[in-house]
Each structure stands twice: as C-alpha cells, then as structure tokens.
Write an enzyme that holds these catalytic residues in place. Structure first.
Site, PDB file in Angstrom:
ATOM      1  CE1 TYR A 104       0.955   0.817   4.420  1.00 43.28           C
ATOM      2  CE2 TYR A 104       0.755  -1.559   4.235  1.00 43.28           C
ATOM      3  CZ  TYR A 104       1.195  -0.440   4.922  1.00 43.28           C
ATOM      4  OH  TYR A 104       1.886  -0.587   6.094  1.00 43.28           O
ATOM      5  N   PRO A 114       7.513   2.584   3.166  1.00 45.83           N
ATOM      6  CG  PRO A 114       9.179   0.975   3.433  1.00 45.83           C
ATOM      7  CD  PRO A 114       8.826   2.204   2.686  1.00 45.83           C
ATOM      8  CG  HIS A 115       3.617   4.335   6.361  1.00 51.59           C
ATOM      9  ND1 HIS A 115       3.669   4.274   4.976  1.00 51.59           N
ATOM     10  CD2 HIS A 115       2.323   4.552   6.686  1.00 51.59           C
ATOM     11  CE1 HIS A 115       2.454   4.465   4.483  1.00 51.59           C
ATOM     12  NE2 HIS A 115       1.613   4.630   5.488  1.00 51.59           N
ATOM     13  CB  ALA A 116       3.215   0.321  10.848  1.00 47.24           C
TER      14      ALA A 116
END
Length: 195
Positions: A104, A114-116
């Site tokens: 995503y 990239p990350h959360a």
C-alpha cells in the site's frame, strides 16, 4: 480511469501524476505554516531547515545486493530500530500489513514509503532512505522499487511537514531520477538537502 493517487493509503495505481499527488497530500493533511516541532528538536515552520532534519545519523543506505521485499523493509527500518525510534513490532506490523493488504505504500513506480500506524510501535518521528540499485518487487502487481523511504510517526500530526517536503521532492523528476541512480550516501544527502 483509475484514481491515480489514493491518499488514504499512499498507493500509486498507474502513471504518477505529480500535481494530483501534491494536491492530495496537501488536502489530506491540511498542511499549514504553523510551527510544528520535528523529531530532532528543530522548529518546523518559519525557522525550518528542511527535509534533511527528519533523517537521523546513518539514515541513508545504498544496498548493492539482491534482496526480497521483507529484507528491503528490514533495511529501510534498521536505522529507526537502532535509534529507538520504532520498536521491532513496528517492522512486523509493516510486513504483516503488506502480506494482508499488499504494498500500500508504493508511491511511484520506483519509490515506496513503508510505514505502519503510530500505535504499532512508533516511538518518534523520523525518515530513512534506502537505495536498491538492483530493485525489489513487492508482488507481481507492483512495479520494481529502487528507493525506500522509511517513515515513523509518533502521532497523526508530527510528520505533516515531512510529508509536505517529500511531496515537493516527488514533484522534481530530476531528483527522483538521481535518487534511483545514486551509488553513494553522499549523493543521497546532496539531493535531500535541496528540499
């Protein structure tokens, strides 16, 4: 026609449209000029120094070997882990989400972030930048990624200015091309310092 930029998940679905992306990010985050403290204690806003301030020491990497998508995420998060900006569960959350929802965080055909979510182990706000000259595929549906910008945000607001500055960089085709072709950390720093 497919929507090019989905703000809610920062995912490019077809050809990248810089104007639409910048409008979307600006609208989604309601970017303002108020002073927001950055993770390294420098006042963001009128006294802001720039994008480079979001990158801790050793945040830039050029990785010349082949790797799979999980190794690429590990590489992009290593500095954040070493500097206690994220917990190990933050990296696990990115991998878990990628397995369940796909990549995503692919922003352009060659760039991913990239990350959360902050509550999944982000202790601070910072960025990293990893160049993979050989590229990596996250799955068959996504293009090859050569630049990973690791993002950690301790809350919903602390990274707004960083996103704005990154958007400005994404609108500079030459800067993105130079990043994808960088072979030295010094080259990456020179590019980042322009924003």
């Amino acid at each position: 026609m497919n929507q090019i930029f989905n703000c809610n998940v920062f995912h490019i679905k077809s050809d990248f449209n810089h104007e639409m992306a910048l409008d979307c990010v600006s609208h989604y985050y309601s970017i303002s000029c108020k002073a927001i403290p950055n993770p390294l204690g420098i006042t963001i806003g009128k006294n802001m120094n720039g994008l480079i301030d979001y990158f801790p020491e050793n945040a830039f990497t050029v990785h010349q070997q082949d790797c799979d998508w999980q190794q690429a995420i590990d590489l992009s998060m290593r500095c954040l882990l070493e500097n206690n900006i994220v917990e190990p569960r933050y990296v696990a959350a990115i991998k878990h989400s990628t397995q369940n929802n796909g990549a995503y965080y692919i922003l352009t055909p060659e760039v991913a972030m990239p990350h959360a979510r902050p509550e999944e182990g982000a202790l601070g706000t910072a960025l990293t930048l990893t160049v993979l000259p050989l590229g990596v595929y996250f799955n068959d549906d996504n293009p090859q990624v050569k630049v990973l910008i690791g993002l950690a945000a301790k809350d919903a607001d602390s990274h707004i200015n960083a996103i704005q500055l990154l958007s400005e960089m994404f609108c500079d085709d030459q800067a993105i091309k130079q990043l994808t072709q960088a072979v030295k950390v010094s080259e990456i720093k020179e590019i980042i310092q322009r924003f």
